[in-house]
Design an enzyme around this catalytic site. Structure first.
Site, PDB file in Angstrom:
ATOM      1  N   GLU A  30       0.830  -1.210   0.000  1.00 30.70           N
ATOM      2  CA  GLU A  30       0.000   0.000   0.000  1.00 30.70           C
ATOM      3  C   GLU A  30       0.860   1.254   0.000  1.00 30.70           C
ATOM      4  O   GLU A  30       1.817   1.360   0.779  1.00 30.70           O
ATOM      5  CB  GLU A  30      -0.894  -0.001   1.244  1.00 30.70           C
ATOM      6  N   HIS A  31       0.539   2.193  -0.887  1.00 32.48           N
ATOM      7  CA  HIS A  31       1.275   3.445  -1.049  1.00 32.48           C
ATOM      8  C   HIS A  31       2.719   3.198  -1.488  1.00 32.48           C
ATOM      9  O   HIS A  31       3.592   4.042  -1.279  1.00 32.48           O
ATOM     10  CB  HIS A  31       1.241   4.287   0.228  1.00 32.48           C
ATOM     11  N   SER A  64     -25.028   7.174 -16.695  1.00 32.73           N
ATOM     12  CA  SER A  64     -24.749   6.135 -15.711  1.00 32.73           C
ATOM     13  C   SER A  64     -26.061   5.715 -15.055  1.00 32.73           C
ATOM     14  O   SER A  64     -26.927   6.558 -14.803  1.00 32.73           O
ATOM     15  CB  SER A  64     -23.782   6.653 -14.644  1.00 32.73           C
ATOM     16  N   GLY A 115     -16.294   4.437  -2.941  1.00 34.97           N
ATOM     17  CA  GLY A 115     -15.723   4.891  -1.683  1.00 34.97           C
ATOM     18  C   GLY A 115     -15.297   3.778  -0.761  1.00 34.97           C
ATOM     19  O   GLY A 115     -14.922   4.024   0.374  1.00 34.97           O
ATOM     20  N   GLY A 117     -12.738   1.794  -1.300  1.00 34.48           N
ATOM     21  CA  GLY A 117     -11.328   1.484  -1.483  1.00 34.48           C
ATOM     22  C   GLY A 117     -11.100   0.335  -2.443  1.00 34.48           C
ATOM     23  O   GLY A 117     -10.032  -0.273  -2.446  1.00 34.48           O
ATOM     24  N   LEU A 118     -12.093   0.005  -3.279  1.00 35.59           N
ATOM     25  CA  LEU A 118     -11.984  -1.107  -4.224  1.00 35.59           C
ATOM     26  C   LEU A 118     -11.807  -0.603  -5.651  1.00 35.59           C
ATOM     27  O   LEU A 118     -11.939  -1.347  -6.605  1.00 35.59           O
ATOM     28  CB  LEU A 118     -13.217  -2.008  -4.129  1.00 35.59           C
ATOM     29  N   SER A 121     -13.165   3.903  -9.569  1.00 36.75           N
ATOM     30  CA  SER A 121     -12.730   4.858 -10.590  1.00 36.75           C
ATOM     31  C   SER A 121     -11.848   4.183 -11.631  1.00 36.75           C
ATOM     32  O   SER A 121     -11.997   4.424 -12.841  1.00 36.75           O
ATOM     33  CB  SER A 121     -11.990   6.036  -9.949  1.00 36.75           C
ATOM     34  N   GLU A 153      -6.571   9.944 -14.715  1.00 35.50           N
ATOM     35  CA  GLU A 153      -6.856  10.236 -13.308  1.00 35.50           C
ATOM     36  C   GLU A 153      -5.864  11.240 -12.731  1.00 35.50           C
ATOM     37  O   GLU A 153      -6.230  12.124 -11.965  1.00 35.50           O
ATOM     38  CB  GLU A 153      -6.869   8.944 -12.489  1.00 35.50           C
ATOM     39  N   ASP A 165      -3.987   0.425  -9.413  1.00 35.75           N
ATOM     40  CA  ASP A 165      -5.418   0.159  -9.566  1.00 35.75           C
ATOM     41  C   ASP A 165      -5.774  -0.156 -11.013  1.00 35.75           C
ATOM     42  O   ASP A 165      -6.489  -1.121 -11.302  1.00 35.75           O
ATOM     43  CB  ASP A 165      -6.228   1.369  -9.092  1.00 35.75           C
TER      44      ASP A 165
END
Length: 373
Positions: A30-31, A64, A115, A117-118, A121, A153, A165
């Site tokens: 992560e990160h 959408s 929202g 975290g999956l 976007s 993005e 991602d």
């Protein structure tokens, strides 16, 4: 297929095709992606379906099933608002790269929890990019589609994310986690078959919505870039003597560096265990990752911490927050016979605090972006 009916209702014709791209969950790493490091995500069964047809007049009409959207033109893509900016950004990124992309009619239908975290976007970007690649005969590889989606993005939406991602969404394969070196963009699949060893990976969606465009996520990235500059390396991935590096840094830069360097080591350790068939032993590394994200990178929150701690109390072999942080989801590695115990422990801990019950569901590695119809 619901998205086809909606396309027909919106535009009066059948779509040229339907393309799907999944969300992702990050097992560990992560990160680390924007620090040129290592990541180990996998694509999830939920994603975005995009029904698309090309247009010759330069108009991009967007709809959408989850949110409103307004038509934009290729000359005024920057007029797009909200979720539509992610779609407009893909058109922009492809045209910036010199691809001859015209307009399109687009209908989006997604079931990735937003929202959580999956990476809803990335799924949206990659689905549209995959569709445009085929419709306009661009000849792009899956990694090139992922990179164009990341550029959309980063430079159009304004969210300074790494490549993880989009790559997971584009390249994921069923039953496999995706190891990726974010500097070389080299990837390889790592078998991740939990069912064969009596385990499940539960996602705990805290319901705390996060938005990363700028803000604290951008602050963390700047901390890492500043630390790398002070250490005289291109990226924190290049730190080989952690003790020496920590002695030369202080404050936030020191903490961020400690997380990134140790997290890269954890990714490699998890891969070693998975390749050795010791899936059940990765739990301690998940726990260590969460503590580092909480204390060194400071991207957790109370709801994530409670989810992780109560999952472990309920019998999980390991647990950590996943995704960029500040909300979203945690993951928990759980033996089949402890799933209900973990569910009860987490929901009970939330109830004690007067919080709404989190959504808890298992995730298995799914296939990446592809044409459905």
């Amino acid at each position: 297929m619901r998205v086809v009916g909606a396309f027909r209702e919106s535009y009066g014709v059948e779509p040229a095709g339907v393309w799907h791209a999944p969300g992702r969950v990050n097992l560990i790493g992560e990160h680390t992606d924007y620090n040129d490091g290592f990541v180990l995500p996998f694509a999830v069964p939920w994603g975005v379906n995009a029904a698309v047809s090309p247009r010759e007049d330069g108009v991009v009409r967007l709809r959408s099933l989850q949110a409103a959207g307004e038509p934009v033109t290729l000359e005024r893509l920057d007029a797009a608002q909200g979720w539509a900016r992610y779609v407009a950004g893909v058109f922009w990124a492809l045209r910036e790269a010199g691809h001859r992309v015209g307009g399109a009619d687009v209908v989006i239908d997604g079931d990735v929890p937003q929202g959580a975290g999956l990476s809803s976007s990335a799924a949206l970007e990659v689905a549209v990019g995959t569709a445009l690649n085929e419709l306009y005969g661009l000849g792009m590889t899956k990694m090139e589609i992922a990179l164009a989606s990341q550029k959309a993005e980063n430079d159009f939406v304004g969210m300074p994310c790494g490549i993880m991602d989009q790559a997971a969404s584009a390249l994921g394969e069923e039953g496999q986690a995706l190891f990726m070196d974010c500097r070389s963009l080299g990837t390889r699949n790592v078998p991740f078959d939990l069912a064969s060893v009596g385990l499940q990976l539960l996602i705990v969606n805290t319901g705390v919505h996060h938005s990363h465009a700028g803000g604290e996520y951008g602050d963390r990235r700047r901390d890492c870039e500043n630390a790398a500059a002070h250490l005289g390396v291109d990226a924190l991935r290049d730190v080989t003597d952690l003790a020496d590096a920590l002695g030369r840094l202080s404050g936030d830069e020191r903490r961020r560096t400690q997380h990134v360097v140790t997290e890269n080591h954890r990714v490699e350790a998890v891969i070693g265990l998975l390749r050795a068939g010791k899936v059940e032993e990765i739990g301690a590394l998940l726990n260590a990752s969460h503590l580092s994200l909480r204390d060194q990178f400071e991207v957790s929150c109370a709801e994530l911490d409670v989810a992780v701690e109560s999952a472990i109390r309920g019998g999980a072999r390991g647990s950590r927050m996943t995704g960029g942080g500040f909300g979203g989801s945690a993951i928990a590695l759980v033996a089949d016979d402890r799933v209900e115990s973990v569910r009860a422990s987490v929901t009970g801990a939330y109830a004690e605090r007067g919080w709404a019950a989190p959504e808890i569901y298992p995730a298995v590695p799914a296939a990446g972006a592809r044409r459905l119809a």
